[in-house]
Design a protein around this motif. Sequence first.
Motif, short mmCIF file in Angstrom:
data_model
loop_
_atom_site.label_atom_id
_atom_site.label_comp_id
_atom_site.label_asym_id
_atom_site.label_seq_id
_atom_site.Cartn_x
_atom_site.Cartn_y
_atom_site.Cartn_z
N THR A 1 7.71 0.77 -2.44
CA THR A 1 7.86 1.97 -1.61
C THR A 1 7.50 1.70 -0.15
O THR A 1 8.23 2.12 0.77
CB THR A 1 6.99 3.10 -2.17
OG1 THR A 1 7.38 3.37 -3.52
CG2 THR A 1 7.17 4.38 -1.35
N ASP A 2 6.39 1.02 0.07
CA ASP A 2 5.96 0.73 1.44
C ASP A 2 7.01 -0.11 2.18
O ASP A 2 7.27 0.11 3.37
CB ASP A 2 4.63 -0.01 1.44
CG ASP A 2 3.47 0.87 0.98
OD1 ASP A 2 3.63 2.11 1.02
OD2 ASP A 2 2.43 0.32 0.56
N ASN A 3 7.60 -1.08 1.48
CA ASN A 3 8.65 -1.90 2.09
C ASN A 3 9.81 -1.03 2.55
O ASN A 3 10.35 -1.21 3.65
CB ASN A 3 9.18 -2.93 1.10
CG ASN A 3 8.16 -3.94 0.65
OD1 ASN A 3 8.23 -4.44 -0.47
ND2 ASN A 3 7.18 -4.25 1.49
N TYR A 4 10.21 -0.08 1.70
CA TYR A 4 11.34 0.77 2.05
C TYR A 4 11.03 1.71 3.20
O TYR A 4 11.87 1.95 4.07
CB TYR A 4 11.81 1.57 0.83
CG TYR A 4 12.83 0.80 0.02
CD1 TYR A 4 14.07 0.47 0.57
CD2 TYR A 4 12.56 0.38 -1.26
CE1 TYR A 4 15.00 -0.26 -0.14
CE2 TYR A 4 13.49 -0.35 -1.99
CZ TYR A 4 14.70 -0.67 -1.42
OH TYR A 4 15.61 -1.40 -2.13
N LEU A 5 9.80 2.24 3.22
CA LEU A 5 9.42 3.11 4.33
C LEU A 5 9.47 2.34 5.65
O LEU A 5 9.96 2.86 6.66
CB LEU A 5 8.02 3.67 4.09
CG LEU A 5 7.89 4.69 2.94
CD1 LEU A 5 6.43 5.06 2.73
CD2 LEU A 5 8.74 5.93 3.22
N SER A 6 9.00 1.09 5.63
CA SER A 6 9.03 0.26 6.84
C SER A 6 10.46 -0.09 7.22
O SER A 6 10.82 -0.06 8.40
CB SER A 6 8.22 -1.02 6.62
OG SER A 6 6.86 -0.73 6.39
N HIS A 7 11.27 -0.41 6.21
CA HIS A 7 12.67 -0.78 6.47
C HIS A 7 13.44 0.39 7.08
O HIS A 7 14.18 0.23 8.06
CB HIS A 7 13.33 -1.23 5.17
CG HIS A 7 14.72 -1.77 5.33
ND1 HIS A 7 15.03 -2.81 6.18
CD2 HIS A 7 15.90 -1.41 4.75
CE1 HIS A 7 16.32 -3.08 6.13
NE2 HIS A 7 16.87 -2.23 5.26
N LEU A 8 13.23 1.58 6.52
CA LEU A 8 13.91 2.76 7.06
C LEU A 8 13.40 3.08 8.47
O LEU A 8 14.19 3.41 9.36
CB LEU A 8 13.68 3.96 6.13
CG LEU A 8 14.39 3.91 4.78
CD1 LEU A 8 13.93 5.06 3.88
CD2 LEU A 8 15.91 3.96 4.94
N ALA A 9 12.09 2.96 8.66
CA ALA A 9 11.52 3.26 9.99
C ALA A 9 12.06 2.31 11.05
O ALA A 9 12.29 2.71 12.19
CB ALA A 9 10.00 3.17 9.93
N SER A 10 12.31 1.05 10.67
CA SER A 10 12.84 0.07 11.63
C SER A 10 14.24 0.44 12.10
O SER A 10 14.70 -0.02 13.15
CB SER A 10 12.86 -1.33 11.01
OG SER A 10 13.87 -1.43 10.01
N MET A 11 14.93 1.30 11.32
CA MET A 11 16.27 1.75 11.69
C MET A 11 16.28 3.18 12.20
O MET A 11 17.33 3.77 12.39
CB MET A 11 17.22 1.60 10.49
CG MET A 11 17.46 0.15 10.09
SD MET A 11 18.67 -0.04 8.75
CE MET A 11 17.68 0.48 7.36
N GLY A 12 15.07 3.75 12.40
CA GLY A 12 14.99 5.08 12.98
C GLY A 12 14.93 6.22 11.99
O GLY A 12 15.00 7.38 12.37
N ILE A 13 14.76 5.91 10.69
CA ILE A 13 14.65 6.95 9.66
C ILE A 13 13.19 7.07 9.26
O ILE A 13 12.62 6.15 8.68
CB ILE A 13 15.51 6.62 8.43
CG1 ILE A 13 16.98 6.51 8.82
CG2 ILE A 13 15.33 7.68 7.35
CD1 ILE A 13 17.88 6.05 7.68
N LEU A 14 12.58 8.21 9.56
CA LEU A 14 11.18 8.43 9.20
C LEU A 14 11.14 9.18 7.87
O LEU A 14 11.42 10.37 7.80
CB LEU A 14 10.48 9.23 10.31
CG LEU A 14 10.48 8.56 11.69
CD1 LEU A 14 9.76 9.43 12.71
CD2 LEU A 14 9.83 7.18 11.62
N ALA A 15 10.80 8.46 6.82
CA ALA A 15 10.77 9.04 5.48
C ALA A 15 9.33 9.09 4.97
O ALA A 15 8.42 8.50 5.55
CB ALA A 15 11.64 8.21 4.53
N THR A 16 9.13 9.82 3.89
CA THR A 16 7.82 9.93 3.25
C THR A 16 7.86 9.29 1.87
O THR A 16 8.93 9.03 1.32
CB THR A 16 7.40 11.40 3.11
OG1 THR A 16 8.38 12.09 2.32
CG2 THR A 16 7.32 12.07 4.48
#
Length: 276
Positions: free
Chosen positions: A88-103
């Motif tokens: 989960t943490d990997n995906y949150l970081s991956h999404l954030a690197s593309m501008g998607i702030l998820a929970t």
Amino acid sequence: MKINKKIMNFKDIEQMGIGSYKYIEQMGINSVSELNTRLQNIRHIALDMDGTIYNGGTLFNFTLPFLKRMKEKGIGYSFLTNNSSRNTDNYLSHLASMGILATDDEIYTSAQATIDYLKVNFPDYKRLFILGTPNVISEFERSGFISTVDDAHDVPDAVVVCFDMTLTYSRLCRAAWWIKQNVPFIATNPDKVCPTDLPVVLVDCGSICSCLKKATDHVPDVVIGKPDPRMLVGIEHRYQVKSSQIAVVGDRIYTDLQLAYNAKALGVLVLTGETS
């Protein structure tokens, strides 16, 4: 979300490139008005990730406007992926690197679904031999499981095969050994390859399981992940929605759309990934 009233039948829909009328009928929708009703009742979008909102490390230019539009419409969304190489943490970081702030609660992976499956159906299984990346193995361990080592004396309760991008030959052989000893064989997802924007084929969990099948003459006892309808149960519980209020959006017919069909949700096929 609504189909134009000028469209008179499903063949018109197919000619416009919106979708296959035969598939729509398989979903139990018998008219355009029924399709419009289903679309109007959607309260949550279950979004595949690889090939649907991005390709590898490349975010599609329509993704952020789409997510913004859903929020404006009061329609929730979550990210539902068969990719079991990341936690989960990997995906949150991956999404954030593309501008998607998820929970955290907006991410649901096939590895998480496998953890939930084991806890509900096999609460006595504590020791797992996991073919998985260190990050995914740590997610199983944080959930209370013990990861056994590559040793014939360290007997597991089950073998769990993930999309292991750190796979080594010795661990593959150890997994085959335990499977040959009739230790339960569980796969996180059926995907043969993982979409990528790189000049390489990413061999996924389904292909690793095919290798083990050839070596052991055993198929997985259960394959979690799309198209298993249990992949939507977590979303239904988290967001208090029914499957009929969920649209599953993805790029694969045999996982994403089949999940929608199996769970009696609405399936939406995109052509940005595997399906041409």
